[in-house]
Design an enzyme around this catalytic site. Structure first.
Site, PDB file in Angstrom:
ATOM      1  N   GLY A  68       0.819  -1.207   0.000  1.00  6.98           N
ATOM      2  CA  GLY A  68       0.000   0.000   0.000  1.00  6.98           C
ATOM      3  C   GLY A  68       0.853   1.256   0.000  1.00  6.98           C
ATOM      4  O   GLY A  68       2.082   1.205   0.127  1.00  6.98           O
ATOM      5  N   MET A  69       0.187   2.383  -0.122  1.00  8.28           N
ATOM      6  CA  MET A  69       0.881   3.667  -0.212  1.00  8.28           C
ATOM      7  C   MET A  69       1.753   3.932   1.013  1.00  8.28           C
ATOM      8  O   MET A  69       2.927   4.302   0.894  1.00  8.28           O
ATOM      9  CB  MET A  69      -0.158   4.785  -0.393  1.00  8.28           C
ATOM     10  CG  MET A  69       0.415   6.148  -0.668  1.00  8.28           C
ATOM     11  SD  MET A  69      -0.851   7.324  -1.232  1.00  8.28           S
ATOM     12  CE  MET A  69      -1.999   7.325   0.178  1.00  8.28           C
ATOM     13  N   LEU A  70       1.202   3.730   2.206  1.00  4.48           N
ATOM     14  CA  LEU A  70       1.974   3.925   3.431  1.00  4.48           C
ATOM     15  C   LEU A  70       2.986   2.805   3.626  1.00  4.48           C
ATOM     16  O   LEU A  70       4.144   3.047   3.986  1.00  4.48           O
ATOM     17  CB  LEU A  70       1.041   4.000   4.640  1.00  4.48           C
ATOM     18  CG  LEU A  70       1.721   4.044   6.015  1.00  4.48           C
ATOM     19  CD1 LEU A  70       2.627   5.256   6.152  1.00  4.48           C
ATOM     20  CD2 LEU A  70       0.675   4.012   7.130  1.00  4.48           C
ATOM     21  N   ASP A  73      -2.538 -14.181   4.398  1.00  5.09           N
ATOM     22  CA  ASP A  73      -3.925 -13.764   4.589  1.00  5.09           C
ATOM     23  C   ASP A  73      -4.115 -13.432   6.060  1.00  5.09           C
ATOM     24  O   ASP A  73      -4.243 -14.323   6.903  1.00  5.09           O
ATOM     25  CB  ASP A  73      -4.868 -14.889   4.169  1.00  5.09           C
ATOM     26  CG  ASP A  73      -6.341 -14.527   4.366  1.00  5.09           C
ATOM     27  OD1 ASP A  73      -6.628 -13.384   4.784  1.00  5.09           O
ATOM     28  OD2 ASP A  73      -7.193 -15.400   4.119  1.00  5.09           O
ATOM     29  N   ALA A  78      -5.574  -2.704   5.411  1.00  6.13           N
ATOM     30  CA  ALA A  78      -6.933  -2.280   5.764  1.00  6.13           C
ATOM     31  C   ALA A  78      -7.852  -2.383   4.562  1.00  6.13           C
ATOM     32  O   ALA A  78      -7.410  -2.294   3.409  1.00  6.13           O
ATOM     33  CB  ALA A  78      -6.935  -0.842   6.282  1.00  6.13           C
ATOM     34  N   TYR A  91     -16.962   1.725   7.690  1.00  6.56           N
ATOM     35  CA  TYR A  91     -15.500   1.762   7.745  1.00  6.56           C
ATOM     36  C   TYR A  91     -15.024   2.205   9.131  1.00  6.56           C
ATOM     37  O   TYR A  91     -14.148   1.573   9.731  1.00  6.56           O
ATOM     38  CB  TYR A  91     -14.971   2.710   6.669  1.00  6.56           C
ATOM     39  CG  TYR A  91     -13.492   2.996   6.774  1.00  6.56           C
ATOM     40  CD1 TYR A  91     -12.554   2.000   6.543  1.00  6.56           C
ATOM     41  CD2 TYR A  91     -13.037   4.269   7.106  1.00  6.56           C
ATOM     42  CE1 TYR A  91     -11.188   2.272   6.641  1.00  6.56           C
ATOM     43  CE2 TYR A  91     -11.685   4.552   7.200  1.00  6.56           C
ATOM     44  CZ  TYR A  91     -10.760   3.550   6.963  1.00  6.56           C
ATOM     45  OH  TYR A  91      -9.417   3.823   7.071  1.00  6.56           O
ATOM     46  N   LYS A 113     -12.877  -0.070  11.848  1.00  5.21           N
ATOM     47  CA  LYS A 113     -11.548   0.359  12.308  1.00  5.21           C
ATOM     48  C   LYS A 113     -11.535   0.561  13.821  1.00  5.21           C
ATOM     49  O   LYS A 113     -10.525   0.274  14.485  1.00  5.21           O
ATOM     50  CB  LYS A 113     -11.133   1.646  11.586  1.00  5.21           C
ATOM     51  CG  LYS A 113     -10.792   1.444  10.120  1.00  5.21           C
ATOM     52  CD  LYS A 113      -9.567   0.555   9.915  1.00  5.21           C
ATOM     53  CE  LYS A 113      -8.285   1.258  10.278  1.00  5.21           C
ATOM     54  NZ  LYS A 113      -7.092   0.429   9.999  1.00  5.21           N
TER      55      LYS A 113
END
Length: 289
Positions: free
Chosen positions: A10-12, A36, A58, A123, A127
Site C-alpha cells: 500500500g501507499m503507506l 492472509d 486495511a 469503515y 476500524k
C-alpha cells in the site's frame, strides 16, 4: 531492530519499508499475496523473530464497506486481532494504523486521543473494532490514527485533483469538510520515531498540524502544479452525496505525542510544499474513453 510491515504494497506500507531500510533497520513486508491476515492459522507465527509489527493493511473502500460491512470487519477487525495476537506471542510491539473515521466528525476543536469515539460509517466502526482488538490482544501496542493520507506511491486526492484540473481547466471541490492532509512519508517517520522513543503503549494521532478543507487542499495542489488556484471552485457536501457519511471535522490533536517527547508532524501546508514535487511527479492525464 527487526520490523514486519503488513500491507506493505500500500501507499503507506511502501514508504515505511523503504524508510526503515534507509535508516538501517531490518524490515520485511507482507501483503495479501504472502499472508492472509484474516486467517488465524496463517498468521499464528508471522511475527516470530520480529521486534515490531506494523499493521498498514486495511479495507479502505469506504463506500463499499456500507454495502458489505462484514468484509470490512473481517480485514479491519479480525485481521488486526490476528496480527496483534501473533505479535504478543512473539514478544513484538504492535503498531496499528487507524483513522479519524472512528470519531463522529461533529467537533469544533481538535479531537483528543481519549475523546469518545462514535463512528458514523461502516469503515469507521470496523476500524474502531480493530483498535479494540489490538488493545485486547497485545498489551505492548501503539494505535496511531491518521487522516487524509497522500503519497507518491498510490492513488490519492492531490494527484486526482491535478489530473482533473489539467483535463478540464477547472473543478468544484467540497469546502465544508475540514481535516489535516498528511504525507505518507511523514507518517512513516512518525511511526519510526515513536517506536525508537520507546513511547508508552497507548493511542497517538499521526496527522499533520493545522487544518484545511478539501477545497483548500485542492487549491494548494493545483498551485503546486503551476495552475491558478482560482480554477478550484467551492461546493458543499450536499452536492456530492456518498453511501458512507464523511466526517465534517477530522482535526486530531497531538497532546499525547508531546507528553512523551515526540514532535508532531509539521503544518500541513509546509509539508505539502515539501512533498508536492515527489507526489505529483508522475501525474498523467486519464486515457481517452
Amino acid at each position: 531492530m527487526r520490523w514486519l510491515v503488513a500491507g506493505s504494497n500500500g501507499m503507506l506500507g511502501q514508504d515505511l519499508v523503504a524508510m526503515l531500510r534507509e535508516r538501517g533497520h531490518d524490515a520485511e513486508g507482507i501483503d495479501r499475496a504472502e499472508v492472509d491476515i484474516t486467517d488465524p492459522a496463517a498468521t499464528v507465527d508471522v511475527a516470530r523473530g520480529f521486534d515490531v509489527l506494523v499493521n498498514c493493511a486495511a479495507h479502505t473502500a469506504v463506500d463499499a464497506a456500507e454495502e458489505d460491512e462484514g468484509s470490512a470487519f473481517t480485514v479491519n477487525a479480525v485481521g488486526a486481532a490476528n496480527l496483534a495476537r501473533a505479535a504478543h506471542a512473539a514478544g513484538a510491539r504492535m503498531v496499528q494504523i487507524s483513522t479519524d473515521y472512528v470519531f463522529p466528525g461533529d467537533a469544533t476543536a481538535p479531537y483528543a486521543e481519549d475523546a469518545p469515539i462514535g463512528a458514523r460509517s461502516a469503515y469507521g466502526r470496523t476500524k474502531a473494532a480493530g483498535e479494540w482488538a489490538v488493545r485486547a490482544e497485545c498489551p505492548d501496542h501503539l494505535v496511531v490514527r491518521t487522516a487524509w493520507l497522500y503519497g507518491a506511491l498510490g492513488a490519492c486526492f492531490p494527484k486526482t485533483i491535478v489530473r482533473v484540473a489539467r483535463e478540464r481547466g477547472g473543478l468544484d471541490v467540497i469546502a465544508d469538510q475540514v481535516g489535516q492532509p498528511t504525507w505518507t512519508q511523514d507518517l512513516a517517520d512518525l511511526v519510526i520515531r515513536l517506536v525508537e522513543a520507546h513511547a508508552p503503549s497507548g493511542t497517538y494521532h499521526g496527522t499533520s498540524s493545522g487544518s484545511t478543507s478539501w477545497h483548500g487542499f485542492a487549491q494548494a495542489a493545483v498551485a503546486a502544479d503551476g495552475l491558478d488556484p482560482a480554477i478550484v471552485r467551492e461546493t458543499t457536501s450536499d452536492v456530492y452525496v456518498r453511501p458512507a457519511p464523511r466526517p465534517a471535522y477530522s482535526v486530531l490533536g497531538h497532546d499525547a505525542l508531546r507528553r512523551v517527547g515526540v514532535e508532531p508532524i509539521g503544518d500541513w501546508a509546509a509539508r505539502w510544499a515539501q512533498a508536492a514535487p515527489t507526489v505529483l511527479a508522475e501525474v498523467t492525464p486519464s486515457a481517452p474513453a
